[in-house]
Design a protein around this motif. Structure first.
Motif, PDB file in Angstrom:
ATOM      1  N   UNK A  14       0.843  -1.202   0.000  1.00  0.00           N
ATOM      2  CA  UNK A  14       0.000   0.000   0.000  1.00  0.00           C
ATOM      3  C   UNK A  14       0.878   1.252   0.000  1.00  0.00           C
ATOM      4  N   UNK A  15       1.952   1.225   0.822  1.00  0.00           N
ATOM      5  CA  UNK A  15       2.833   2.396   0.898  1.00  0.00           C
ATOM      6  C   UNK A  15       3.504   2.645  -0.448  1.00  0.00           C
ATOM      7  N   UNK A  16       3.917   1.566  -1.126  1.00  0.00           N
ATOM      8  CA  UNK A  16       4.562   1.722  -2.434  1.00  0.00           C
ATOM      9  C   UNK A  16       3.607   2.377  -3.427  1.00  0.00           C
ATOM     10  N   UNK A  53       2.699   5.923  -2.260  1.00  0.00           N
ATOM     11  CA  UNK A  53       3.863   6.802  -2.337  1.00  0.00           C
ATOM     12  C   UNK A  53       4.186   7.188  -3.765  1.00  0.00           C
ATOM     13  N   UNK A  54       4.149   6.205  -4.671  1.00  0.00           N
ATOM     14  CA  UNK A  54       4.448   6.503  -6.069  1.00  0.00           C
ATOM     15  C   UNK A  54       3.362   7.396  -6.669  1.00  0.00           C
ATOM     16  N   UNK A  55       2.091   7.061  -6.381  1.00  0.00           N
ATOM     17  CA  UNK A  55       0.994   7.847  -6.963  1.00  0.00           C
ATOM     18  C   UNK A  55       1.046   9.298  -6.467  1.00  0.00           C
ATOM     19  N   UNK A  99       5.024   4.568   8.099  1.00  0.00           N
ATOM     20  CA  UNK A  99       6.473   4.736   8.065  1.00  0.00           C
ATOM     21  C   UNK A  99       7.059   4.525   6.680  1.00  0.00           C
ATOM     22  N   UNK A 100       6.510   3.564   5.926  1.00  0.00           N
ATOM     23  CA  UNK A 100       7.073   3.208   4.620  1.00  0.00           C
ATOM     24  C   UNK A 100       6.749   4.251   3.552  1.00  0.00           C
ATOM     25  N   UNK A 101       5.663   4.992   3.773  1.00  0.00           N
ATOM     26  CA  UNK A 101       5.199   5.924   2.752  1.00  0.00           C
ATOM     27  C   UNK A 101       6.248   6.987   2.416  1.00  0.00           C
ATOM     28  N   UNK A 148      10.234   9.582  -4.915  1.00  0.00           N
ATOM     29  CA  UNK A 148       9.502   9.675  -6.182  1.00  0.00           C
ATOM     30  C   UNK A 148       9.402  11.130  -6.629  1.00  0.00           C
ATOM     31  N   UNK A 149       9.107  12.023  -5.684  1.00  0.00           N
ATOM     32  CA  UNK A 149       9.022  13.456  -6.022  1.00  0.00           C
ATOM     33  C   UNK A 149      10.341  13.925  -6.641  1.00  0.00           C
ATOM     34  N   UNK A 150      11.464  13.584  -5.994  1.00  0.00           N
ATOM     35  CA  UNK A 150      12.766  13.983  -6.525  1.00  0.00           C
ATOM     36  C   UNK A 150      13.009  13.373  -7.897  1.00  0.00           C
TER      37      UNK A 150
END
Lengths: 259, 258
Positions: free
Chosen positions: B70-72, B75-77, B129-131, B138-140
């Protein structure tokens, strides 16, 4: 075909106002090979980006087949100087050439044919499955040219495409681009800082002044259509034309320094 | 083949030495809290290869898998949205800075209030924590898309989903993988921590139970199992990374002259 009218471009940034292009007007007829040459920093890349619809001019217009260019137009391809950065490193060579065709919705069988033909035309028929970074610089630029060919553009813009390859590769690529032009018959606008290259390749050479850029001279190149590195460059007429372009560019540089 | 053997040899040399030192140094130990390694190893199979495998190890790994997944995805989205849009970035960044500064373990009491003491709470702790490493990397990565490649997409009219995948996501993928690697180790830590509060199953729960019951060799064997799981997961991660980023490592080794 491609018409540039009273093009004017000013960069405004952080209190520094740079007038990159003063006032440019010229036209490129359909199917012709036109080289643009000018002293370094004269706004050649700015001009090309305006023609490609990647950059909006401050004033003036670029029209392609009568339609004003406001964004990247259909049927126009660009080969960038930075070949290493214009290819997708995560795609194989064939997929790099294929991607614009897929985006254009070309049928699969046609795509395969176009990709094969284009890679064959640039002498990379055996490199379909390689990644771009596995190839030398010259071969990478061939892939970028193949991608442009497969796209079947009416107009092909090239921005100092051979500035970063060694001299021998450069001569090969010059002959390749002449071949491509004669075989596929697209309109070519070739931007370079290399005077020899401009005279060797073009049917016409447009010389630019230092920025704020204007057209210094528009010179038809009356060399025979069959050109090769040895005889054409040895031709007295070549030397004459080259001398004339050289003098004009020198003049532009001096004027640029005094104003 | 000999290259692989050599690499495996190098990788195992130091652990083997350390285990041997531990083994012999603790051989005659009568300290209740530091039992001989031979005893820890002896209780290992009975402790873990029994019903605990299904009762504790699997639930832990399932929660880790769901929370990490879920965090992956989130986080990517979110990273794509924030990295590619200046307005979204300007609005969300101060808030993100605040949220990521909160240590996830302190969220446990709050999450218990909101989500109860069940699996949902534990998964949420892992997600919380993983987010961040995934999101921020991803932003960078999205911001580092090469302008020449972006221009190439514009001129060849590569748009929409194709542009997102072939330009933005693939460009950002080395950074996304970096974030995912950091998130994995954070996830393992949070998996254990979340099971130390109000839990009835899981590796962290089992280790705490052994400690409270003074079953010290079993407690040690749980710590060793967690270590081994960490190693296993990082090996799996490397295999996936090798597949996803083959082009990246290849291109960084430099172009071959032909």
């Amino acid at each position: 075909m491609l018409a540039v009218e009273e093009l004017h471009k000013v960069y405004d940034g952080r209190g520094r106002r740079v007038e990159a292009i003063g006032d440019l007007t010229f036209e490129v007829e359909a199917g012709s090979f036109v080289c643009v040459v000018g002293p370094s920093g004269c706004g050649k890349t700015t001009l090309l980006r305006c023609c490609a619809g990647l950059l909006a001019p401050t004033s003036g217009t670029v029209t392609l087949s009568g339609a004003p260019v406001t964004g990247p137009p259909e049927g126009l391809a660009v080969v960038f100087q930075e070949y290493g950065r214009s290819l997708f490193p995560w795609l194989r060579v064939a997929d790099n050439v294929d991607l614009p065709l897929r985006a254009a919705g070309v049928a699969k069988a046609t795509r395969r044919e176009l990709v094969g033909e284009a890679l064959g035309a640039v002498g990379l028929a055996d490199a379909h499955r390689a990644y771009p970074w596995q190839l030398s610089g010259g071969m990478q630029q061939r892939v970028a040219i193949a991608r442009a060919i497969a796209y079947q553009p009416r107009v092909l813009l090239l921005d100092e495409p051979f500035a970063a390859v060694d001299a021998q590769t450069r001569a090969d690529l010059e002959d390749l681009i002449r071949d491509v032009w004669r075989r596929f018959g697209m309109t070519l606008l070739f931007v370079t800082h290399d005077i020899d290259e401009a005279v060797y390749l073009g049917q016409r050479v447009i010389m630019l002044t230092s920025s704020p850029t204007r057209v210094a001279e528009d010179l038809p190149i009356d060399l025979p259509d069959e050109r090769d590195q040895l005889t054409t460059r040895g031709d007295p007429r070549f030397a004459e034309l080259r001398g004339r372009v050289y003098a004009q560019i020198q003049k532009a540089k001096l004027e640029g320094r005094t104003t | 083949m000999s290259g692989i053997l050599a690499r495996v040899g190098y990788a195992l040399a130091l652990p083997v030495v350390l285990v041997a030192v531990w083994w012999f140094a603790s051989a005659g130990s009568t300290d209740f809290y530091f039992p001989p390694l031979s005893r820890i190893v002896a209780v290992f199979p009975d402790t873990w290869l029994s019903s605990r495998l299904a009762d504790d190890v699997l639930p832990s790994l399932t929660r880790l898998g769901i929370g990490y997944g879920v965090a992956l995805l989130a986080g990517v989205a979110l990273g794509l949205a924030i990295g590619s849009n200046r307005v979204v970035a300007a609005v969300t960044e101060p808030l993100l800075e605040f949220l990521r500064a909160i240590p996830p373990p302190v969220l446990v009491p709050i999450l218990i209030l909101v989500a109860g003491i069940g699996d949902t709470m534990k998964v949420l702790v892992i997600v919380s924590g993983c987010l961040w490493p995934v999101l921020l990397n991803t932003v960078d990565g999205v911001r580092a898309v090469d302008p020449v490649l972006a221009d190439t997409c514009r001129t060849y009219r590569v748009r929409g989903g194709r542009r997102w995948w072939h330009l933005v996501i693939r460009s950002a993928s080395p950074r996304i993988v970096t974030g995912a690697r950091q998130a994995l180790s954070v996830g393992i830590i949070l998996m254990v921590i979340s099971e130390m509060f109000a839990a009835s199953s899981g590796l962290g729960y089992a280790v705490i139970q052994f400690k409270d019951g003074f079953r010290i060799p079993q407690m040690w064997s749980g710590v060793i199992l967690l270590g081994l799981l960490g190693v296993l997961l990082s090996v799996l991660f490397r295999i996936v990374e090798h597949r996803v980023l083959g082009w990246y490592h290849g291109s960084r080794d430099g172009p071959r002259e032909r």
